[in-house]
Design an enzyme around this catalytic site. Structure first.
Site, PDB file in Angstrom:
ATOM      1  N   ASN A   1       1.231   7.575  -5.686  1.00 55.98           N
ATOM      2  CA  ASN A   1       0.443   8.535  -4.922  1.00 55.98           C
ATOM      3  C   ASN A   1       0.790   9.929  -5.434  1.00 55.98           C
ATOM      4  O   ASN A   1       1.872  10.438  -5.167  1.00 55.98           O
ATOM      5  CB  ASN A   1       0.802   8.385  -3.429  1.00 55.98           C
ATOM      6  CG  ASN A   1       0.133   9.434  -2.563  1.00 55.98           C
ATOM      7  OD1 ASN A   1      -0.726  10.186  -3.028  1.00 55.98           O
ATOM      8  ND2 ASN A   1       0.537   9.497  -1.301  1.00 55.98           N
ATOM      9  N   TRP A   2      -0.139  10.512  -6.186  1.00 52.29           N
ATOM     10  CA  TRP A   2       0.153  11.801  -6.827  1.00 52.29           C
ATOM     11  C   TRP A   2      -0.122  12.976  -5.898  1.00 52.29           C
ATOM     12  O   TRP A   2       0.011  14.137  -6.300  1.00 52.29           O
ATOM     13  CB  TRP A   2      -0.614  11.916  -8.152  1.00 52.29           C
ATOM     14  CG  TRP A   2      -0.143  10.905  -9.171  1.00 52.29           C
ATOM     15  CD1 TRP A   2       0.953  10.087  -9.044  1.00 52.29           C
ATOM     16  CD2 TRP A   2      -0.724  10.589 -10.442  1.00 52.29           C
ATOM     17  NE1 TRP A   2       1.085   9.293 -10.158  1.00 52.29           N
ATOM     18  CE2 TRP A   2       0.067   9.579 -11.041  1.00 52.29           C
ATOM     19  CE3 TRP A   2      -1.832  11.062 -11.139  1.00 52.29           C
ATOM     20  CZ2 TRP A   2      -0.227   9.035 -12.289  1.00 52.29           C
ATOM     21  CZ3 TRP A   2      -2.125  10.516 -12.387  1.00 52.29           C
ATOM     22  CH2 TRP A   2      -1.326   9.523 -12.955  1.00 52.29           C
ATOM     23  N   LYS A   3      -0.565  12.681  -4.690  1.00 55.91           N
ATOM     24  CA  LYS A   3      -0.771  13.707  -3.651  1.00 55.91           C
ATOM     25  C   LYS A   3      -1.526  14.912  -4.225  1.00 55.91           C
ATOM     26  O   LYS A   3      -2.460  14.726  -5.010  1.00 55.91           O
ATOM     27  CB  LYS A   3       0.584  14.104  -3.046  1.00 55.91           C
ATOM     28  CG  LYS A   3       1.371  12.880  -2.573  1.00 55.91           C
ATOM     29  CD  LYS A   3       2.564  13.181  -1.731  1.00 55.91           C
ATOM     30  CE  LYS A   3       3.243  11.865  -1.368  1.00 55.91           C
ATOM     31  NZ  LYS A   3       4.369  12.020  -0.464  1.00 55.91           N
TER      32      LYS A   3
ATOM     33  N   HIS B   1      -2.092   7.974   5.697  1.00 52.85           N
ATOM     34  CA  HIS B   1      -0.788   8.434   5.196  1.00 52.85           C
ATOM     35  C   HIS B   1      -0.182   9.406   6.225  1.00 52.85           C
ATOM     36  O   HIS B   1      -0.906  10.180   6.856  1.00 52.85           O
ATOM     37  CB  HIS B   1      -0.965   9.119   3.839  1.00 52.85           C
ATOM     38  CG  HIS B   1       0.336   9.403   3.167  1.00 52.85           C
ATOM     39  ND1 HIS B   1       1.129  10.469   3.516  1.00 52.85           N
ATOM     40  CD2 HIS B   1       1.004   8.741   2.194  1.00 52.85           C
ATOM     41  CE1 HIS B   1       2.231  10.453   2.773  1.00 52.85           C
ATOM     42  NE2 HIS B   1       2.178   9.405   1.969  1.00 52.85           N
TER      43      HIS B   1
ATOM     44  N   GLU C   1       1.281  12.126   5.935  1.00 58.44           N
ATOM     45  CA  GLU C   1       0.968  13.546   5.727  1.00 58.44           C
ATOM     46  C   GLU C   1      -0.413  13.888   6.293  1.00 58.44           C
ATOM     47  O   GLU C   1      -0.633  14.976   6.819  1.00 58.44           O
ATOM     48  CB  GLU C   1       1.071  13.886   4.229  1.00 58.44           C
ATOM     49  CG  GLU C   1       2.525  13.952   3.795  1.00 58.44           C
ATOM     50  CD  GLU C   1       2.770  13.559   2.355  1.00 58.44           C
ATOM     51  OE1 GLU C   1       1.815  13.449   1.570  1.00 58.44           O
ATOM     52  OE2 GLU C   1       3.955  13.339   2.009  1.00 58.44           O
TER      53      GLU C   1
ATOM     54  N   GLU D   1       5.908   2.755   5.721  1.00 58.35           N
ATOM     55  CA  GLU D   1       6.461   4.012   5.216  1.00 58.35           C
ATOM     56  C   GLU D   1       7.113   4.775   6.373  1.00 58.35           C
ATOM     57  O   GLU D   1       6.428   5.562   7.056  1.00 58.35           O
ATOM     58  CB  GLU D   1       5.351   4.882   4.630  1.00 58.35           C
ATOM     59  CG  GLU D   1       4.693   4.327   3.401  1.00 58.35           C
ATOM     60  CD  GLU D   1       4.279   5.445   2.451  1.00 58.35           C
ATOM     61  OE1 GLU D   1       4.751   5.438   1.314  1.00 58.35           O
ATOM     62  OE2 GLU D   1       3.525   6.328   2.860  1.00 58.35           O
TER      63      GLU D   1
ATOM     64  N   GLY E   1       9.317  11.470   1.048  1.00 62.37           N
ATOM     65  CA  GLY E   1       9.549  12.774   0.426  1.00 62.37           C
ATOM     66  C   GLY E   1      10.878  13.411   0.763  1.00 62.37           C
ATOM     67  O   GLY E   1      11.085  14.594   0.513  1.00 62.37           O
TER      68      GLY E   1
ATOM     69  N   SER F   1      10.708   7.451  -0.717  1.00 61.92           N
ATOM     70  CA  SER F   1      11.849   7.815  -1.571  1.00 61.92           C
ATOM     71  C   SER F   1      12.315   6.695  -2.503  1.00 61.92           C
ATOM     72  O   SER F   1      13.505   6.537  -2.731  1.00 61.92           O
ATOM     73  CB  SER F   1      13.003   8.339  -0.713  1.00 61.92           C
ATOM     74  OG  SER F   1      12.625   9.541  -0.069  1.00 61.92           O
TER      75      SER F   1
ATOM     76  N   GLY G   1       6.899  11.128  -5.164  1.00 64.87           N
ATOM     77  CA  GLY G   1       7.613  11.956  -6.153  1.00 64.87           C
ATOM     78  C   GLY G   1       7.884  11.268  -7.483  1.00 64.87           C
ATOM     79  O   GLY G   1       7.518  11.802  -8.541  1.00 64.87           O
TER      80      GLY G   1
END
Ligand code: PGA
Length: 255
Positions: A10-12, A97, A99, A169, A175, A216, A238
Protein backbone atom coordinates in the site's frame (compact mmCIF):
# COMPACT_ATOMS: atom_id res chain seq x y z
CA UNK A 1 -7.84 -19.60 0.68
CA UNK A 2 -4.95 -18.26 -1.30
CA UNK A 3 -2.63 -20.58 -3.22
CA UNK A 4 0.36 -18.26 -2.84
CA UNK A 5 1.30 -15.97 0.05
CA UNK A 6 0.26 -12.42 -0.78
CA UNK A 7 2.57 -9.45 -0.33
CA UNK A 8 0.34 -6.42 -0.84
CA UNK A 9 2.05 -3.03 -0.98
CA UNK A 10 0.00 0.00 0.00
CA UNK A 11 1.91 3.02 -1.29
CA UNK A 12 -0.60 5.42 0.30
CA UNK A 13 0.14 9.06 -0.71
CA UNK A 14 3.88 8.50 -0.25
CA UNK A 15 5.42 8.54 -3.72
CA UNK A 16 5.64 10.98 -6.62
CA UNK A 17 4.74 9.99 -10.18
CA UNK A 18 8.42 9.45 -10.98
CA UNK A 19 9.12 7.43 -7.83
CA UNK A 20 6.02 5.32 -8.45
CA UNK A 21 7.10 4.46 -11.99
CA UNK A 22 10.63 3.62 -10.91
CA UNK A 23 9.48 1.39 -8.07
CA UNK A 24 6.96 -0.40 -10.29
CA UNK A 25 9.63 -1.06 -12.92
CA UNK A 26 12.12 -2.25 -10.31
CA UNK A 27 9.56 -4.62 -8.86
CA UNK A 28 8.56 -5.94 -12.26
CA UNK A 29 12.14 -6.99 -12.89
CA UNK A 30 13.07 -8.04 -9.37
CA UNK A 31 9.91 -9.99 -8.52
CA UNK A 32 9.80 -11.89 -11.79
CA UNK A 33 11.78 -14.98 -10.59
CA UNK A 34 9.42 -15.36 -7.61
CA UNK A 35 6.08 -14.86 -9.35
CA UNK A 36 5.21 -18.54 -9.38
CA UNK A 37 5.33 -18.78 -5.57
CA UNK A 38 4.38 -15.29 -4.31
CA UNK A 39 1.38 -13.11 -5.17
CA UNK A 40 2.43 -9.47 -5.47
CA UNK A 41 -0.25 -6.80 -5.46
CA UNK A 42 0.51 -3.08 -5.39
CA UNK A 43 -1.72 -0.15 -4.52
CA UNK A 44 -0.25 3.05 -5.98
CA UNK A 45 -1.99 6.41 -5.65
CA UNK A 46 -5.18 6.53 -7.73
CA UNK A 47 -3.95 8.96 -10.44
CA UNK A 48 -1.02 6.65 -11.20
CA UNK A 49 -2.96 3.39 -11.56
CA UNK A 50 -3.25 3.65 -15.33
CA UNK A 51 0.45 4.31 -15.88
CA UNK A 52 1.53 1.60 -13.46
CA UNK A 53 -0.82 -0.89 -15.09
CA UNK A 54 0.82 -0.18 -18.45
CA UNK A 55 4.33 -0.43 -17.00
CA UNK A 56 3.46 -3.80 -15.47
CA UNK A 57 2.33 -5.35 -18.74
CA UNK A 58 3.86 -8.80 -19.07
CA UNK A 59 4.27 -9.18 -15.31
CA UNK A 60 2.04 -11.08 -12.88
CA UNK A 61 2.00 -8.21 -10.38
CA UNK A 62 -1.57 -7.06 -9.86
CA UNK A 63 -3.09 -3.69 -9.08
CA UNK A 64 -5.14 -2.60 -6.10
CA UNK A 65 -6.90 0.70 -5.50
CA UNK A 66 -6.55 2.32 -2.08
CA UNK A 67 -10.28 3.00 -2.01
CA UNK A 68 -13.47 2.51 -4.02
CA UNK A 69 -16.92 4.14 -3.86
CA UNK A 70 -20.24 2.26 -3.60
CA UNK A 71 -22.01 3.60 -6.70
CA UNK A 72 -21.07 2.74 -10.27
CA UNK A 73 -21.55 6.26 -11.68
CA UNK A 74 -23.18 9.61 -11.06
CA UNK A 75 -22.74 12.92 -9.28
CA UNK A 76 -20.23 11.87 -6.62
CA UNK A 77 -17.40 14.39 -6.84
CA UNK A 78 -14.00 12.94 -6.15
CA UNK A 79 -15.06 9.32 -5.98
CA UNK A 80 -14.00 6.33 -8.10
CA UNK A 81 -16.18 3.30 -8.87
CA UNK A 82 -15.41 -0.37 -9.38
CA UNK A 83 -16.15 -0.27 -13.15
CA UNK A 84 -13.70 2.65 -13.51
CA UNK A 85 -11.00 0.69 -11.68
CA UNK A 86 -11.70 -2.43 -13.71
CA UNK A 87 -11.24 -0.37 -16.87
CA UNK A 88 -7.66 0.13 -15.66
CA UNK A 89 -7.26 -3.61 -14.97
CA UNK A 90 -7.31 -2.92 -11.26
CA UNK A 91 -9.05 -5.89 -9.64
CA UNK A 92 -8.48 -5.30 -5.95
CA UNK A 93 -9.61 -2.47 -3.67
CA UNK A 94 -8.48 -1.73 -0.13
CA UNK A 95 -11.59 -0.85 1.84
CA UNK A 96 -11.88 0.68 5.31
CA UNK A 97 -8.19 1.32 5.93
CA UNK A 98 -7.72 2.80 9.41
CA UNK A 99 -6.32 6.02 7.91
CA UNK A 100 -9.54 6.51 5.93
CA UNK A 101 -11.63 5.66 8.97
CA UNK A 102 -9.65 8.26 10.93
CA UNK A 103 -9.18 11.14 8.47
CA UNK A 104 -12.22 10.67 6.22
CA UNK A 105 -14.61 9.45 8.91
CA UNK A 106 -15.28 6.24 7.03
CA UNK A 107 -17.77 4.17 9.00
CA UNK A 108 -18.55 0.44 9.11
CA UNK A 109 -21.73 1.27 7.16
CA UNK A 110 -19.71 2.86 4.34
CA UNK A 111 -17.29 -0.05 4.38
CA UNK A 112 -20.24 -2.42 4.01
CA UNK A 113 -21.60 -0.57 0.98
CA UNK A 114 -18.16 -0.46 -0.65
CA UNK A 115 -17.61 -4.19 -0.10
CA UNK A 116 -21.02 -4.93 -1.66
CA UNK A 117 -20.25 -2.73 -4.67
CA UNK A 118 -16.80 -4.23 -5.19
CA UNK A 119 -18.12 -7.81 -5.09
CA UNK A 120 -21.07 -6.98 -7.33
CA UNK A 121 -18.51 -5.98 -9.98
CA UNK A 122 -16.23 -8.95 -9.38
CA UNK A 123 -13.52 -6.95 -7.68
CA UNK A 124 -11.67 -8.42 -4.72
CA UNK A 125 -12.10 -6.29 -1.60
CA UNK A 126 -9.28 -6.08 0.92
CA UNK A 127 -11.21 -5.22 4.07
CA UNK A 128 -9.14 -3.64 6.85
CA UNK A 129 -10.10 -4.39 10.42
CA UNK A 130 -8.36 -3.51 13.66
CA UNK A 131 -8.61 -2.22 17.20
CA UNK A 132 -7.08 0.86 18.82
CA UNK A 133 -4.46 0.62 21.54
CA UNK A 134 -7.04 1.68 24.14
CA UNK A 135 -9.49 -1.02 23.05
CA UNK A 136 -6.73 -3.60 23.32
CA UNK A 137 -5.84 -2.36 26.81
CA UNK A 138 -9.49 -2.58 27.82
CA UNK A 139 -9.58 -6.23 26.74
CA UNK A 140 -12.26 -5.70 24.10
CA UNK A 141 -10.06 -6.34 21.02
CA UNK A 142 -11.82 -9.54 19.92
CA UNK A 143 -15.23 -7.98 20.31
CA UNK A 144 -14.22 -4.93 18.28
CA UNK A 145 -12.70 -6.86 15.38
CA UNK A 146 -15.63 -9.31 15.22
CA UNK A 147 -18.08 -6.41 15.15
CA UNK A 148 -16.16 -4.69 12.36
CA UNK A 149 -16.11 -7.91 10.37
CA UNK A 150 -19.83 -8.52 10.87
CA UNK A 151 -20.70 -4.92 9.98
CA UNK A 152 -18.52 -4.96 6.88
CA UNK A 153 -20.10 -8.15 5.55
CA UNK A 154 -23.57 -7.92 7.08
CA UNK A 155 -25.52 -10.32 4.88
CA UNK A 156 -23.25 -10.14 1.86
CA UNK A 157 -22.69 -13.63 0.46
CA UNK A 158 -19.74 -13.86 -1.93
CA UNK A 159 -20.40 -15.66 -5.22
CA UNK A 160 -18.90 -19.09 -5.65
CA UNK A 161 -15.67 -17.95 -7.29
CA UNK A 162 -15.43 -14.59 -5.49
CA UNK A 163 -12.59 -13.83 -3.10
CA UNK A 164 -12.61 -11.54 -0.08
CA UNK A 165 -9.41 -10.59 1.71
CA UNK A 166 -9.66 -9.73 5.39
CA UNK A 167 -6.66 -7.75 6.63
CA UNK A 168 -6.22 -7.68 10.38
CA UNK A 169 -4.44 -4.39 10.97
CA UNK A 170 -4.27 -3.33 14.63
CA UNK A 171 -4.38 0.46 14.44
CA UNK A 172 -1.58 0.86 16.97
CA UNK A 173 0.70 -1.21 14.72
CA UNK A 174 0.07 0.68 11.47
CA UNK A 175 2.95 2.99 10.58
CA UNK A 176 4.38 2.90 14.09
CA UNK A 177 7.24 0.41 13.73
CA UNK A 178 5.60 -1.55 16.52
CA UNK A 179 4.23 -4.72 14.91
CA UNK A 180 1.79 -7.02 16.69
CA UNK A 181 3.43 -10.18 18.03
CA UNK A 182 2.98 -12.91 15.36
CA UNK A 183 1.26 -15.31 17.78
CA UNK A 184 -1.13 -12.65 18.93
CA UNK A 185 -1.88 -11.70 15.31
CA UNK A 186 -2.60 -15.38 14.57
CA UNK A 187 -4.90 -15.67 17.59
CA UNK A 188 -6.91 -12.63 16.53
CA UNK A 189 -7.14 -13.85 12.94
CA UNK A 190 -8.38 -17.21 14.28
CA UNK A 191 -11.12 -15.28 16.08
CA UNK A 192 -12.05 -13.69 12.75
CA UNK A 193 -11.96 -17.08 11.01
CA UNK A 194 -14.33 -18.51 13.64
CA UNK A 195 -16.62 -15.52 13.20
CA UNK A 196 -16.70 -16.26 9.45
CA UNK A 197 -17.71 -19.85 10.18
CA UNK A 198 -20.57 -18.50 12.32
CA UNK A 199 -21.65 -16.22 9.48
CA UNK A 200 -21.33 -18.52 6.47
CA UNK A 201 -21.52 -22.12 5.41
CA UNK A 202 -18.23 -23.78 6.20
CA UNK A 203 -17.06 -24.14 2.60
CA UNK A 204 -17.66 -20.43 1.93
CA UNK A 205 -15.82 -19.38 5.09
CA UNK A 206 -12.94 -21.61 4.11
CA UNK A 207 -12.69 -21.12 0.35
CA UNK A 208 -13.82 -17.58 -0.32
CA UNK A 209 -11.99 -15.73 2.42
CA UNK A 210 -8.29 -15.02 2.66
CA UNK A 211 -6.92 -13.69 5.94
CA UNK A 212 -3.81 -11.53 6.13
CA UNK A 213 -1.98 -9.33 8.64
CA UNK A 214 -0.81 -5.72 8.33
CA UNK A 215 1.08 -3.29 10.55
CA UNK A 216 4.83 -2.52 10.59
CA UNK A 217 5.88 -5.59 8.61
CA UNK A 218 9.25 -5.53 6.87
CA UNK A 219 11.69 -7.91 5.19
CA UNK A 220 13.15 -9.02 8.51
CA UNK A 221 9.82 -9.89 10.15
CA UNK A 222 7.54 -11.11 7.34
CA UNK A 223 8.52 -14.79 7.57
CA UNK A 224 7.38 -14.91 11.22
CA UNK A 225 3.84 -14.07 10.19
CA UNK A 226 2.97 -15.95 7.03
CA UNK A 227 2.02 -19.57 7.67
CA UNK A 228 -0.23 -20.01 4.60
CA UNK A 229 -3.03 -21.21 6.80
CA UNK A 230 -4.13 -18.54 9.23
CA UNK A 231 -1.97 -15.71 7.91
CA UNK A 232 -1.94 -16.06 4.13
CA UNK A 233 -0.33 -12.75 3.33
CA UNK A 234 0.55 -9.27 4.51
CA UNK A 235 -0.53 -5.72 3.80
CA UNK A 236 2.50 -3.47 3.99
CA UNK A 237 2.85 0.31 3.95
CA UNK A 238 6.30 1.80 4.66
CA UNK A 239 8.46 -1.21 3.73
CA UNK A 240 6.67 -1.58 0.39
CA UNK A 241 7.70 1.87 -0.79
CA UNK A 242 11.40 0.95 -1.06
CA UNK A 243 12.55 -1.48 -3.73
CA UNK A 244 15.10 -3.31 -1.58
CA UNK A 245 12.75 -4.00 1.28
CA UNK A 246 9.82 -4.93 -1.00
CA UNK A 247 11.99 -7.44 -2.86
CA UNK A 248 13.40 -8.63 0.45
CA UNK A 249 9.86 -9.41 1.65
CA UNK A 250 9.03 -11.29 -1.55
CA UNK A 251 12.22 -13.35 -1.31
CA UNK A 252 11.64 -14.09 2.36
CA UNK A 253 8.36 -15.88 1.64
CA UNK A 254 9.18 -17.37 -1.78
CA UNK A 255 9.48 -21.14 -1.91
P1 PGA B 1 2.83 -0.03 7.68
O1 PGA B 1 1.36 0.21 7.05
O2 PGA B 1 3.37 -1.27 7.06
O3 PGA B 1 3.60 1.20 7.29
O4 PGA B 1 2.65 -0.18 9.15
C1 PGA B 1 0.47 -0.86 6.95
C2 PGA B 1 -0.79 -0.41 6.26
O5 PGA B 1 -1.12 0.77 6.33
O6 PGA B 1 -1.46 -1.23 5.65
Amino acid sequence: MSSKPLVIGNWKMSLTYKQTGELAMGLKKGAQPFESSVGVIIAPSTPYLDTVGKLLKGSQIQLAAQNVFWQAEGAYTGEVSAPMLLDLKCQYAIIGHSERRKYLRETDGMVHKKVGHALEHNMIPIICIGETFEQRQEGIKDLIVMKQLQNALNGIVPAENARVIIAYEPIWAVGTGQACDPNEAKETIQVLRHALIDMYQKHIAKNNFITIYGGSIDDTSIANYIDNEIIEGVLVGGASTKLDSYLGMIKAVAT
